[in-house]
Design a protein around this motif. Structure first.
Motif, short mmCIF file in Angstrom:
data_model
loop_
_atom_site.label_atom_id
_atom_site.label_comp_id
_atom_site.label_asym_id
_atom_site.label_seq_id
_atom_site.Cartn_x
_atom_site.Cartn_y
_atom_site.Cartn_z
N GLY A 111 -1.61 6.24 5.90
CA GLY A 111 0.46 6.56 5.76
C GLY A 111 -0.04 6.98 7.69
O GLY A 111 1.31 6.22 8.28
N SER A 152 6.93 9.28 3.36
CA SER A 152 7.97 8.63 3.78
C SER A 152 8.95 9.17 3.26
O SER A 152 9.12 9.38 1.49
CB SER A 152 7.55 7.03 4.22
N TYR A 153 10.43 9.42 3.43
CA TYR A 153 11.41 9.80 3.78
C TYR A 153 11.82 8.74 1.92
O TYR A 153 12.40 9.55 1.27
CB TYR A 153 11.63 10.37 3.86
N THR A 172 -1.55 10.65 4.31
CA THR A 172 -2.65 10.35 4.12
C THR A 172 -3.04 9.30 5.96
O THR A 172 -1.64 9.30 6.51
CB THR A 172 -3.09 9.12 3.43
N PRO A 211 1.36 15.24 11.17
CA PRO A 211 2.56 14.94 11.14
C PRO A 211 2.98 17.06 10.69
O PRO A 211 2.17 17.77 11.00
CB PRO A 211 2.85 14.92 10.44
N PRO A 242 0.91 -1.22 0.10
CA PRO A 242 -0.63 0.11 0.52
C PRO A 242 1.09 1.32 0.37
O PRO A 242 2.16 1.15 0.48
CB PRO A 242 -0.89 -0.09 1.09
N ALA A 275 9.97 3.05 2.46
CA ALA A 275 9.08 2.35 2.40
C ALA A 275 7.77 2.66 1.93
O ALA A 275 7.11 1.16 1.64
CB ALA A 275 9.02 3.59 4.54
N PRO A 321 -9.26 4.84 3.67
CA PRO A 321 -8.01 5.18 4.42
C PRO A 321 -7.24 6.42 3.98
O PRO A 321 -5.56 7.11 4.35
CB PRO A 321 -6.60 4.18 4.07
N ILE A 365 -4.67 -1.39 5.39
CA ILE A 365 -5.84 -0.31 6.16
C ILE A 365 -6.77 0.07 4.97
O ILE A 365 -6.38 0.75 3.87
CB ILE A 365 -4.88 0.53 7.10
N GLY A 390 -0.97 -5.75 6.24
CA GLY A 390 -1.83 -6.04 5.06
C GLY A 390 -2.55 -4.64 4.89
O GLY A 390 -1.24 -3.32 5.31
N GLY A 450 3.36 8.84 -0.56
CA GLY A 450 4.96 8.63 -0.42
C GLY A 450 5.19 9.54 -0.27
O GLY A 450 6.60 10.26 -0.59
N LYS A 453 12.39 17.21 19.56
CA LYS A 453 11.07 16.74 20.24
C LYS A 453 11.17 16.59 21.32
O LYS A 453 12.14 15.39 21.38
CB LYS A 453 10.05 16.34 19.02
N TYR A 456 -0.03 16.59 3.88
CA TYR A 456 0.20 15.66 2.66
C TYR A 456 -0.28 14.61 2.49
O TYR A 456 0.92 13.86 2.83
CB TYR A 456 0.21 16.36 1.51
C1 FAD Z 1 7.45 17.78 4.99
C2 FAD Z 1 6.97 16.53 6.10
C3 FAD Z 1 6.89 16.17 7.54
C4 FAD Z 1 6.42 14.85 8.45
N1 FAD Z 1 6.02 15.18 9.57
C5 FAD Z 1 6.48 14.74 10.36
C6 FAD Z 1 6.14 14.38 11.94
O1 FAD Z 1 5.82 15.39 12.53
N2 FAD Z 1 6.23 13.17 12.53
C7 FAD Z 1 6.06 11.89 12.36
O2 FAD Z 1 5.22 10.92 12.81
N3 FAD Z 1 5.77 12.12 10.80
C8 FAD Z 1 6.63 12.98 9.60
N4 FAD Z 1 6.75 12.93 7.71
C9 FAD Z 1 6.39 11.41 8.08
C10 FAD Z 1 5.30 11.13 7.78
O3 FAD Z 1 3.62 11.27 8.13
C11 FAD Z 1 5.13 9.77 7.48
O4 FAD Z 1 5.96 9.35 6.34
C12 FAD Z 1 3.90 8.99 6.65
O5 FAD Z 1 3.17 7.72 6.84
C13 FAD Z 1 4.12 9.02 5.48
O6 FAD Z 1 2.19 9.23 5.13
P1 FAD Z 1 1.71 9.20 3.57
O7 FAD Z 1 0.39 8.84 2.82
O8 FAD Z 1 2.58 9.97 2.22
O9 FAD Z 1 2.57 7.34 3.22
P2 FAD Z 1 3.81 6.20 2.19
O10 FAD Z 1 4.40 7.37 2.75
O11 FAD Z 1 2.56 6.61 0.86
O12 FAD Z 1 4.17 4.97 2.83
C14 FAD Z 1 4.26 5.53 4.25
C15 FAD Z 1 4.12 3.57 4.55
O13 FAD Z 1 2.27 3.67 4.88
C16 FAD Z 1 2.36 2.34 4.75
N5 FAD Z 1 0.78 2.79 4.28
C17 FAD Z 1 0.42 3.73 3.11
N6 FAD Z 1 -1.28 3.70 3.63
C18 FAD Z 1 -1.64 2.54 3.74
C19 FAD Z 1 -2.27 1.49 3.90
N7 FAD Z 1 -3.37 2.39 3.61
N8 FAD Z 1 -3.22 0.48 5.11
C20 FAD Z 1 -1.36 0.20 5.07
N9 FAD Z 1 -0.19 0.89 5.01
C21 FAD Z 1 -0.18 1.78 4.45
C22 FAD Z 1 3.24 2.27 2.94
O14 FAD Z 1 3.03 0.89 2.17
C23 FAD Z 1 4.73 2.83 3.72
O15 FAD Z 1 4.54 1.89 4.48
C24 FAD Z 1 6.56 13.97 7.52
C25 FAD Z 1 7.17 13.80 6.45
C26 FAD Z 1 6.73 15.14 5.60
C27 FAD Z 1 7.38 15.35 4.04
#
Ligand code: FAD
Length: 454
Positions: free
Chosen positions: A123, A57-58, A120, A114, A51, A61, A92, A181, A179, A55, A361, A118
């Protein structure tokens, strides 16, 4: 930006995938289902699955060159909302921006957020994200009452603290490997206005930074320090501590809250990577430390610049050039954190490995099996990918390990499987649950392969 283009494209396609740091990247297959009912078909088409939300996550992942990446962004419906209790049921792919735009005008805000809107909900749970309030409120899973997950065999399971509770705790922070979510029930936070009372305090070194964080933690649920990671000697760890709390009542009583505080700008192209060097960052840090209005007085801020200052600059990851960057985020246990931070900051300053964004933090209680936060402190450093970076992060990993700390998987791009095992003692328990629900290891990512999460 490849990752966002991919999210907008319909159907099945081959594309270049990366996380927010744009390092590493790989060629991958994506599917972009329109509805939850299309998921069984996606599961049937392929063996490997992963899933992906926005995107954000940096590292690696949410990328894979062997699993089919299932984009969840279009699965963003609000399914139900209890106005009285602030309980939201949603799909989700709903992101923080949509959640806030819909529910803040009704007086509700995400209880853990976070530093970008942007991201989800799927995520957020998969990474069990933390906000500036972790010391007080814990991580995202604390506000998740239950969720539904579609496991490797296609079965949909309900998970809560009472039902399939092992899977509940393995999925929060489980990086999408247990799995997909497919639905979440969350408790939102009641707020009286879209404003935040913000207090900034200038701290001349690490000792003063610690003192001020701890002296203010009871009065302010939100607390974060910007650290000048190039300062050395008696100024090591000098910082601006930024505290916040939701304002009690709307300061513009009678007016509809304005959700957009100001217009954002977009970085139009990849900057040459040499722009960010120890001299430009050193000058920026000096200026930032000196000119910040850190009077120690409370000021009113709109929630956007307080919680999401980086969203003002769309595509800011392009500032680091085509080679990309990594965000190195470690957590250190309370008792060793000061010694560990001193070592990390001294080494960063010595090696000239500068970071615009060095953030400190405080963390409170630990949560899920692979959740990152542990009681103590967390430091975040952004560093461009260039010669010597990975030798440097290995040195940092050794310091983190020596002090009993760990690295955040949602940011990671370079940790070794061996060090990862030492950092996460609940890994054997997590692996047993993962193998129970996914015996053929269908859910995998580049991160999972690198860290041998199967
Ligand atoms: C500018 C910036 C600031 C941030 N600040 C913080 C912060 O303050 N604290 C913090 O904790 N993080 C922070 N992050 C990181 C971010 O919150 C996490 O990486 C988050 O998981 C990203 O969510 P995403 O929807 O983009 O998921 P993705 O990056 O697309 O995926 C992240 C992970 O979640 C999994 N995933 C996504 N959707 C599902 C689903 N429906 N079911 C199961 N697994 C799923 C993916 O397989 C992957 O392993 C920050 C990121 C950025 C770019």
């Amino acid at each position: 930006m490849e990752s966002l283009k991919a999210i907008q494209s319909p159907g099945t396609a081959e594309t270049r995938l990366s996380g927010w740091g744009r390092y590493p990247s790989c060629q991958g297959h994506i599917v972009n289902p329109e509805s939850i009912s299309a998921l069984p078909n996606c599961f049937a088409q392929t063996d490997g699955l992963l899933p992906r939300g926005m995107g954000r996550s940096y590292g690696d992942a949410a990328i894979s060159n062997s699993s089919t990446v299932i984009l969840t962004r279009r699965l963003n419906q609000i399914l139900d909302f209890d106005e009285e209790k602030g309980i939201l049921r949603c799909q989700p792919g709903l992101n923080f921006e949509e959640l806030i735009n819909t529910f803040l005008p009704r007086g509700w805000f995400p209880p853990v957020t976070p530093g970008t809107k942007y991201v989800t909900m799927g995520g957020a749970l998969a990474s069990d994200i933390h906000g500036k309030n972790h010391h007080k409120d814990g991580s995202f899973v604390n506000f998740v009452n239950s969720f539904k997950i579609i496991c490797a065999d296609g079965e949909k399971l309900n998970c809560s603290r009472n039902e399939n509770s092992e899977l509940f705790h393995a999925t929060a922070g489980g990086m999408g490997l247990t799995g997909l979510i497919s639905e979440l029930e969350l408790s939102l936070l009641k707020v009286a206005s879209p404003y935040v009372l913000v207090k900034k305090i200038r701290c001349k070194n690490l000792a003063e930074t610690y003192e001020q964080i701890e002296a203010n933690e009871k009065d302010y649920p939100y607390s974060v320090s910007w650290i000048d990671c190039l300062a050395a000697g008696s100024s090591l760890g000098r910082s601006i501590l930024i505290l916040g709390k939701h304002a009690d009542k709307s300061l513009d009583a009678g007016e509809t809250p304005t959700l957009e505080a100001r217009q954002g700008i977009t970085i139009p192209f990849d900057m040459p990577s040499w722009i960010l060097n120890r001299y430009s960052i050193g000058s920026f840090n000096q200026l930032y430390y000196t000119v910040q209005e850190a009077s120690g007085q409370e000021k009113v801020s709109h929630f956007n610049p307080y919680f999401y200052p980086l969203d003002f600059l769309a595509d800011w990851n392009r500032l680091y050039g085509k080679a990309g960057f990594i965000q190195y985020q470690c957590a250190l246990p309370q008792e060793n954190s000061k010694a560990g931070l001193e070592e990390i900051l001294t080494l960063s300053s010595k090696r000239g490995r500068s970071s615009f964004l060095a953030v400190l933090k405080k963390f409170g209680k630990a949560q899920g099996l692979l959740s990152f936060p542990i009681p103590g402190y967390t430091l975040t450093l952004d560093m461009p990918v260039k010669d010597g970076l990975f030798e440097f992060t290995k040195e940092l990993d050794e310091i983190v390990l020596k002090h009993g700390g760990r690295i955040y998987l949602a940011k990671d791009a370079c940790l070794s499987a061996e060090n990862f095992r030492k950092m996460y003692p609940a890994l054997p328990e997590w692996l047993a649950i993962k193998r129970g629900v996914d015996p053929k290891n269908r859910f995998s990512s580049s991160l999972a392969e690198r860290l041998q999460l199967k």
